[in-house]
Design a protein around this motif. Structure first.
Motif, PDB file in Angstrom:
ATOM      1  N   PRO A 171       0.801  -1.225   0.000  1.00 46.32           N
ATOM      2  CA  PRO A 171       0.000   0.000   0.000  1.00 46.32           C
ATOM      3  C   PRO A 171       0.830   1.270   0.000  1.00 46.32           C
ATOM      4  O   PRO A 171       0.422   2.279  -0.573  1.00 46.32           O
ATOM      5  CB  PRO A 171      -0.842  -0.144   1.285  1.00 46.32           C
ATOM      6  CG  PRO A 171      -0.891  -1.602   1.552  1.00 46.32           C
ATOM      7  CD  PRO A 171       0.419  -2.140   1.083  1.00 46.32           C
ATOM      8  N   GLU A 172       2.004   1.219   0.641  1.00 47.29           N
ATOM      9  CA  GLU A 172       2.874   2.401   0.645  1.00 47.29           C
ATOM     10  C   GLU A 172       3.372   2.723  -0.757  1.00 47.29           C
ATOM     11  O   GLU A 172       3.477   3.900  -1.133  1.00 47.29           O
ATOM     12  CB  GLU A 172       4.055   2.178   1.594  1.00 47.29           C
ATOM     13  CG  GLU A 172       3.687   2.128   3.072  1.00 47.29           C
ATOM     14  CD  GLU A 172       3.091   0.792   3.473  1.00 47.29           C
ATOM     15  OE1 GLU A 172       3.136  -0.148   2.637  1.00 47.29           O
ATOM     16  OE2 GLU A 172       2.556   0.696   4.593  1.00 47.29           O
TER      17      GLU A 172
ATOM     18  N   LEU B  83       0.896   7.455  -6.456  1.00 46.66           N
ATOM     19  CA  LEU B  83      -0.161   8.451  -6.628  1.00 46.66           C
ATOM     20  C   LEU B  83       0.346   9.857  -6.331  1.00 46.66           C
ATOM     21  O   LEU B  83      -0.033  10.816  -7.012  1.00 46.66           O
ATOM     22  CB  LEU B  83      -1.342   8.120  -5.711  1.00 46.66           C
ATOM     23  CG  LEU B  83      -2.195   6.899  -6.107  1.00 46.66           C
ATOM     24  CD1 LEU B  83      -3.282   6.650  -5.067  1.00 46.66           C
ATOM     25  CD2 LEU B  83      -2.828   7.109  -7.478  1.00 46.66           C
ATOM     26  N   GLN B  84       1.194   9.998  -5.329  1.00 43.48           N
ATOM     27  CA  GLN B  84       1.752  11.313  -5.030  1.00 43.48           C
ATOM     28  C   GLN B  84       2.669  11.818  -6.135  1.00 43.48           C
ATOM     29  O   GLN B  84       2.750  13.028  -6.371  1.00 43.48           O
ATOM     30  CB  GLN B  84       2.504  11.261  -3.709  1.00 43.48           C
ATOM     31  CG  GLN B  84       1.612  11.027  -2.495  1.00 43.48           C
ATOM     32  CD  GLN B  84       2.396  10.922  -1.205  1.00 43.48           C
ATOM     33  OE1 GLN B  84       3.625  11.058  -1.202  1.00 43.48           O
ATOM     34  NE2 GLN B  84       1.683  10.680  -0.094  1.00 43.48           N
TER      35      GLN B  84
ATOM     36  N   VAL C 272      -1.716  -0.429 -11.651  1.00 40.72           N
ATOM     37  CA  VAL C 272      -1.219  -1.791 -11.832  1.00 40.72           C
ATOM     38  C   VAL C 272      -0.838  -2.408 -10.486  1.00 40.72           C
ATOM     39  O   VAL C 272      -1.136  -3.584 -10.213  1.00 40.72           O
ATOM     40  CB  VAL C 272      -0.025  -1.795 -12.799  1.00 40.72           C
ATOM     41  CG1 VAL C 272       0.625  -3.179 -12.841  1.00 40.72           C
ATOM     42  CG2 VAL C 272      -0.449  -1.386 -14.194  1.00 40.72           C
ATOM     43  N   LEU C 273      -0.195  -1.620  -9.608  1.00 39.44           N
ATOM     44  CA  LEU C 273       0.149  -2.137  -8.280  1.00 39.44           C
ATOM     45  C   LEU C 273      -1.110  -2.472  -7.477  1.00 39.44           C
ATOM     46  O   LEU C 273      -1.154  -3.491  -6.776  1.00 39.44           O
ATOM     47  CB  LEU C 273       0.991  -1.108  -7.525  1.00 39.44           C
ATOM     48  CG  LEU C 273       2.420  -0.887  -8.036  1.00 39.44           C
ATOM     49  CD1 LEU C 273       3.092   0.243  -7.264  1.00 39.44           C
ATOM     50  CD2 LEU C 273       3.239  -2.172  -7.904  1.00 39.44           C
ATOM     51  N   ALA C 274      -2.120  -1.638  -7.579  1.00 37.19           N
ATOM     52  CA  ALA C 274      -3.369  -1.906  -6.856  1.00 37.19           C
ATOM     53  C   ALA C 274      -4.060  -3.154  -7.394  1.00 37.19           C
ATOM     54  O   ALA C 274      -4.614  -3.947  -6.621  1.00 37.19           O
ATOM     55  CB  ALA C 274      -4.295  -0.702  -6.956  1.00 37.19           C
ATOM     56  N   LEU C 275      -4.047  -3.347  -8.707  1.00 36.46           N
ATOM     57  CA  LEU C 275      -4.645  -4.545  -9.284  1.00 36.46           C
ATOM     58  C   LEU C 275      -3.871  -5.796  -8.898  1.00 36.46           C
ATOM     59  O   LEU C 275      -4.460  -6.869  -8.708  1.00 36.46           O
ATOM     60  CB  LEU C 275      -4.723  -4.413 -10.802  1.00 36.46           C
ATOM     61  CG  LEU C 275      -5.711  -3.366 -11.331  1.00 36.46           C
ATOM     62  CD1 LEU C 275      -5.553  -3.194 -12.835  1.00 36.46           C
ATOM     63  CD2 LEU C 275      -7.149  -3.763 -10.994  1.00 36.46           C
TER      64      LEU C 275
ATOM     65  N   PRO D 189      -9.859  -3.969  -2.984  1.00 33.88           N
ATOM     66  CA  PRO D 189     -10.863  -3.081  -3.586  1.00 33.88           C
ATOM     67  C   PRO D 189     -10.716  -1.620  -3.181  1.00 33.88           C
ATOM     68  O   PRO D 189     -10.956  -0.727  -3.998  1.00 33.88           O
ATOM     69  CB  PRO D 189     -12.191  -3.676  -3.090  1.00 33.88           C
ATOM     70  CG  PRO D 189     -11.885  -5.100  -2.772  1.00 33.88           C
ATOM     71  CD  PRO D 189     -10.472  -5.105  -2.272  1.00 33.88           C
ATOM     72  N   ARG D 190     -10.307  -1.372  -1.952  1.00 30.67           N
ATOM     73  CA  ARG D 190     -10.192   0.017  -1.499  1.00 30.67           C
ATOM     74  C   ARG D 190      -9.111   0.762  -2.270  1.00 30.67           C
ATOM     75  O   ARG D 190      -9.308   1.900  -2.706  1.00 30.67           O
ATOM     76  CB  ARG D 190      -9.886   0.029   0.002  1.00 30.67           C
ATOM     77  CG  ARG D 190      -9.707   1.402   0.596  1.00 30.67           C
ATOM     78  CD  ARG D 190      -9.682   1.296   2.113  1.00 30.67           C
ATOM     79  NE  ARG D 190      -8.656   0.373   2.540  1.00 30.67           N
ATOM     80  CZ  ARG D 190      -7.393   0.735   2.827  1.00 30.67           C
ATOM     81  NH1 ARG D 190      -7.031   1.985   2.694  1.00 30.67           N
ATOM     82  NH2 ARG D 190      -6.511  -0.160   3.229  1.00 30.67           N
ATOM     83  N   HIS D 191      -7.963   0.131  -2.469  1.00 25.59           N
ATOM     84  CA  HIS D 191      -6.870   0.780  -3.199  1.00 25.59           C
ATOM     85  C   HIS D 191      -7.185   0.870  -4.692  1.00 25.59           C
ATOM     86  O   HIS D 191      -6.813   1.868  -5.352  1.00 25.59           O
ATOM     87  CB  HIS D 191      -5.573   0.017  -2.970  1.00 25.59           C
ATOM     88  CG  HIS D 191      -5.097   0.030  -1.545  1.00 25.59           C
ATOM     89  ND1 HIS D 191      -4.658   1.171  -0.918  1.00 25.59           N
ATOM     90  CD2 HIS D 191      -5.036  -0.959  -0.622  1.00 25.59           C
ATOM     91  CE1 HIS D 191      -4.311   0.886   0.337  1.00 25.59           C
ATOM     92  NE2 HIS D 191      -4.535  -0.401   0.544  1.00 25.59           N
TER      93      HIS D 191
END
Length: 947
Positions: free
Chosen positions: A797-798, A804-805, A814-817, A822-824
């Motif tokens: 998550p970091e 994003l920043q 791609v990292l979130a997938l 679901p939240r990320h």
């Protein structure tokens, strides 16, 4: 595989009391579950908690947080309404005829036979013995039928079959004798307190009403002698009362002591509370009651010591209802031709509603007994009648018809009118968009349900015999149904009418139904003539009759890819037909046992059939070869019938699958039959993945694996012997209708737990099963497990937040997938600027495309950014459209789910816009504030200037 129970459709109301919580939620027993209907939003859902048997009584706490449901044997569940989970299990050791929470929700009164038991309401934390007994009243001589708490929670009025009503005091006071109100000639069905609403102390009792089954209403008035001994000091709400608990938890050993010495006057209980690291000792003297023979010793709560100092108990001055005089003020009679079966009284409006055995209900203004309404809503007895908290709505339940009705008596309009299927559901079908569910049953009715809200919005009753099959046509606008009355009917879901009726030259009974992909050809298989009839949808003409089977045709299905028709019959064959070219039967697949049903895989490359010996055969329809066989005999085994002479493990009857269905992607296979289990198989490995038990309701036969030998008598199983003196028409009589499946026998006692039909939604995220309990809806639970797709040491998550920043939206997505949280994923999707959508979609790997479509579909359910999400879909199809088209079988379920969500949003917005169209036109044509000012020219001058 991670499916969980979501809802129960089509199950009728079969008895028990109704409740209205929060003035808008209707709670009704449905089998061994409780259904909650939102009367404002027109939505219904069923709690997943199951009682051991059919629910007989329900009660809800005043704040609506706790629900207590009790079954026929007195076993109860305490359910959290917010979390929808069972908190505690408890047994009252006998059938409960009346159940009610106290006005403050701290106590529960339960009528068990001739006894009234008072229990402390458990909390939300885990306890060894959550239900603590407070006291028991044992003055009634027959079974208790009704009761009610006083508004202050200090008194309890009880009616029973001994034709008397009694008043009990929660606290034992000195020289108390229960008040007995007599004079009725029939069983008492309702007892209610009459309250002075304009008194200084709100809720002061001035009298009572008692209502009997012969239609008599007695009005009682309590006359106080205004003596000091006619009053008593009871504890106020800020002190510990018998059986109550404060916010810190229950008092240790604060229940009623079973064995008390007759010479003891006070019992001290120690309560240790932790404060500032020191223990303080608090002595609470609780009142107890002792009954020894015919003499009752009452102990009064008198002192409360804290740190050795005496303090007087604060309390309220309440008139003792056992002192003074109870006077019968009047007798009123309903003057109906049948007995009273249900009633309710609203204290605020002083209204009384009564339901009768011939379906008539009356609304009366008390105490004058003025009739406001007298209407007939049914031809059967009204099982229950209740008011909501404001008194504007009346709710009625008819167990004989399985009907629920909510009526607003001021405007004389219906708020709710729902009725489940009277008999078992035979068939179920999903619409192509997964928004609608159609059910056909033995009650000759076809119902269409909204899969999201669980509401039935249309019922077709033109069939004159049992409906055996239903099928949706492409486009969600038409529906087909086949029946044993010899007709196949087509229904218009826009105008709600029957626009086509297909018949045969000679009368026949249909058992199966299907239509081709275009919806132009309709086919139905018969039971008696063993033929398949083919009609034209446009002209209703009979095009062809396919002959060749030598047994009833119970399975029909068109290939999803090729225009080939597969049929299964009890003649031990599966046949492939070429309907369009008129070549008849092309190929025959022989089996060793009777074939019960057949199903195509969504890609059309595999055909599954089930046989009477419990096997599932997988065929290659092109080559005509048997590719695999699944041995499901032991998988579906389970449950012993009452009439079985052998155990469930050794019994061979009924161990077969009568319905099967492929998943949307074709990787899994659902199968059900004459058993309490539904099996899910992996098609590639032919192994059992999971078994779903459709019910734990012991009121049905075939649920238990082991039977108690004590239930067997010389006259047969004791459960099949009806020797109880029950009221006539107390509930629904469920018989076995229709035809018997092979290997199954009708049970004259209880309904048998079985699955008639299975259907997986085109989106693949839910499936339905037509069972004895009703239509069970299972949906996919995405919150069960953490399932990353490509986890690495850098996928954290970091790292997503850092990307994003740095405005690296493609990398963050791609990292979130890969993390699959679901939240990320939602945060990354919504953080992409609209101008960068094309760039991010171009850099997205194809392997994550399926999960991205799923996430967009889920986000659209509750996101206000509808246009933004539609732009996302547009850019994804623009970049990856060719890939999606080439791999359409893989993406088809998720695309259908996305289409379902977008269609629902479109319908909501279209309805909103249609309702406000004239308002928008008025706002656009209305003059502005500047046009109405004095300095502006008149309208004719403006038209000249514009010209």
């Amino acid at each position: 595989m991670n499916y969980k129970f979501q809802n129960l459709l089509g199950a009728p109301y079969r008895g028990g009391n109704l409740l209205i919580s929060g003035n808008t939620q209707l709670l009704s027993p449905v089998g061994n579950r409780v259904s909650v209907t939102d009367l404002v939003k027109s939505e219904t859902h069923t709690l997943p908690c199951e009682n051991a048997k059919n629910v007989h009584r329900v009660a809800i706490s005043p704040d609506g947080a706790l629900l207590l449901s009790v079954d026929e044997d007195g076993k109860s569940l305490l359910i959290s309404m917010r979390q929808r989970v069972a908190l505690h299990h408890f047994s009252f050791k006998g059938p409960v005829s009346a159940l009610q929470f106290s006005p403050d929700g701290t106590l529960i009164a339960a009528a068990v036979g001739k006894l009234v038991q008072i229990w402390r309401t458990p909390g939300f934390k885990a306890e060894f013995a959550p239900f603590q007994h407070v006291r028991t009243f044992a003055s009634c001589h027959e079974t208790i039928t009704c009761m009610q708490w006083s508004p202050d929670g200090q008194w309890l009025i009880v009616g029973s079959k001994d034709l008397c009503a009694r008043l009990f005091c929660l606290h034992t006071v000195e020289h108390y004798n229960p008040v007995i109100l007599m004079g009725h000639r029939d069983t008492i069905h309702g007892v209610y307190f009459q309250v002075k609403t304009n008194d200084t102390y709100q809720g002061n009792i001035m009298g009572a009403y008692t209502i009997s089954g012969d239609g008599a209403v007695f009005s009682w008035k309590h006359i106080s002698l205004e003596n000091e001994q006619d009053y008593t000091i009871l504890q106020s709400s800020d002190t510990h009362r018998v059986g109550t608990q404060d916010a810190s938890g229950p008092l240790p050993n604060s229940g009623i002591v079973d064995e008390l010495d007759m010479e003891e006057d006070l019992h001290e209980l120690l309560d240790y509370s932790q404060e500032d690291g020191k223990k303080k000792r608090r002595r609470n003297i609780l009142e107890e009651s002792v009954v020894h023979g015919e003499r009752e010793h009452d102990l009064e709560l008198s002192i409360d010591r804290l740190h050795g100092s005496k303090q007087k108990l604060t309390g309220i001055k309440v008139c003792r209802l056992d002192r003074g005089k109870w006077e019968l003020m009047g007798k009123h009679f309903f003057m109906q031709s049948s007995k009273l079966t249900s009633c309710d009284y609203h204290q605020g409006l002083n209204l009384l509603v009564a339901g009768f055995a011939h379906g008539v209900f009356g609304l009366y203004q008390m105490p004058d007994f003025t009739c406001i309404h007298l209407l007939s809503i049914s031809k059967q007895r009204l099982t229950t009648s209740i008011f909501n908290s404001t008194g504007n709505w009346l709710a009625f339940g008819c167990a004989k018809l399985g009907q629920l009705l909510v009526w607003e008596w001021r405007t004389e309009s219906y708020i709710l009118k729902q009725q489940g299927h009277y008999f078992d559901v035979n068939s179920v079908a999903y619409s192509p968009g997964s928004q609608l569910i159609a059910t056909g049953a033995d009650d000759n009715k076809l119902k269409v349900w909204n899969s999201s809200s669980g509401f039935c919005f249309v019922t077709f009753a033109e069939h004159t015999n049992s409906i055996t099959a239903v099928h949706f046509l492409p486009g969600n606008s038409a529906l087909l149904s086949a029946s044993l009355d010899g007709t196949v009917r087509a229904w218009d879901l826009l105008r709600y009418r029957n626009f086509r009726t297909f018949t045969t030259p000679s009368p026949t009974q249909f058992a199966s139904l299907t239509a081709d992909r275009s919806g132009e050809v309709v086919c139905a298989g018969s039971l008696d003539s063993f033929q398949i009839y083919v009609w034209s949808m446009k002209t209703s003409r009979l095009l062809d009759v396919l002959s060749g089977h030598e047994g009833p045709v119970h399975g029909l299905m068109f290939s999803p890819v090729h225009e080939m028709l597969a049929s299964s019959s009890w003649d031990k064959t599966v046949r492939i037909w070429d309907v369009f070219n008129g070549k008849g039967g092309l190929e025959t697949f022989p089996h060793n046992h009777d074939v019960l049903t057949v199903a195509y895989r969504p890609d059309g490359r595999q055909l599954a059939s089930t046989t009477l010996n419990g096997q599932i055969h997988l065929w290659d329809p092109v080559e005509g070869q048997l590719t695999a066989t699944i041995e499901g005999r032991r998988d579906i085994a389970g449950g012993r019938l009452i009439s079985d002479k052998r155990t469930a493990a050794n019994s061979s009857s009924g161990k077969c699958f009568t319905t099967i269905c492929y998943s949307a992607d074709g990787n899994y296979l659902l199968a059900g039959g004459s058993s309490k289990f539904i099996c899910m198989y992996d098609v590639g490995e032919q192994v059992l993945l999971r078994r779903f038990q459709i019910t734990h309701n012991r009121s049905l036969d075939g649920v238990l694996d082991f039977l108690n030998s004590k239930g067997m008598t010389d006259a047969g199983p004791i459960d099949l012997i009806d020797d109880e003196e029950s009221d006539v028409g107390e509930g629904q009589v469920r018989g076995y209708l229709g035809f018997n499946m092979p290997g199954a026998t009708a049970n004259a006692g209880k309904p048998i737990a079985r699955t008639r039909c299975l259907q997986i939604s085109p989106t693949g995220r839910s499936w339905v099963a037509a069972t004895t309990e009703g239509v069970l809806v299972y949906s996919m639970d995405d919150n069960m497990v953490f399932d990353p797709t490509d986890l690495d040491i850098d996928v954290t998550p970091e790292a997503i937040e850092s990307a994003l920043q740095d405005h690296q939206h493609a990398r963050a997505l791609v990292l979130a997938l890969r993390l699959n949280e679901p939240r990320h994923i939602r945060k990354c999707i919504e953080s992409v600027p609209p101008s960068d959508l094309l760039s991010v979609a171009s850099h997205l790997p194809v392997v994550h495309l399926h999960r991205l479509f799923e996430s967009i579909s889920d986000i659209l359910e509750d996101s206000p950014h509808v246009e933004f999400m539609l732009h996302w879909c547009q850019e994804l199809f623009r970049v990856h459209g060719q890939t999606v088209q080439m791999r359409n079988q893989e993406f088809l379920p998720v695309l259908r789910a996305l289409q379902k969500t977008i269609t629902r949003l479109h319908e909501d917005l279209a309805g909103f816009c249609n309702r406000n169209r004239y308002l928008l036109q008025y706002l656009c044509c209305a003059p502005s504030s500047t046009s109405l000012s004095i300095d502006t020219p008149s309208p004719p001058e403006r038209r000249t200037l514009r010209a």
